[in-house]
Design a protein around this motif. Structure first.
Motif: not given
Length: 81
Positions: A1-6, A9, A49
């Motif tokens: 998962m990309k850091n942006e999505q992490i 979230n 995260q």
């Protein structure tokens, strides 16, 4: 998962908001969900995260999604431009 999505979230989970609400313009205390208690939950989630330990100044300064990215970048967390 990309850091942006992490990141999205983490904000969504911690604040109990829809992921669509997590934009660069989202700032502390502009929505009722992001209060001081939720802020500490958010910090804990971001630390978990991204496997970092934020210092006190960074925790205090993290007043927006954009600022969160800026602060995490200091810990070598990269976000796509």
């Amino acid at each position: 998962m990309k850091n942006e999505q992490i990141l999205i979230n983490a904000f969504s989970t911690s604040l109990g908001i829809e992921a669509a609400m997590v934009t660069q313009d989202l700032t502390y205390n502009t929505i009722p969900q992001w209060d001081s208690t939720a802020h500490m939950i958010l910090i804990a989630e971001l630390e978990d995260q991204f496997k970092v330990m934020l210092d006190t100044d960074d925790i205090i300064d993290m007043g927006s999604v954009a600022k969160a990215k800026e602060i995490l970048a200091k810990y070598d967390i990269e976000f796509d431009a």
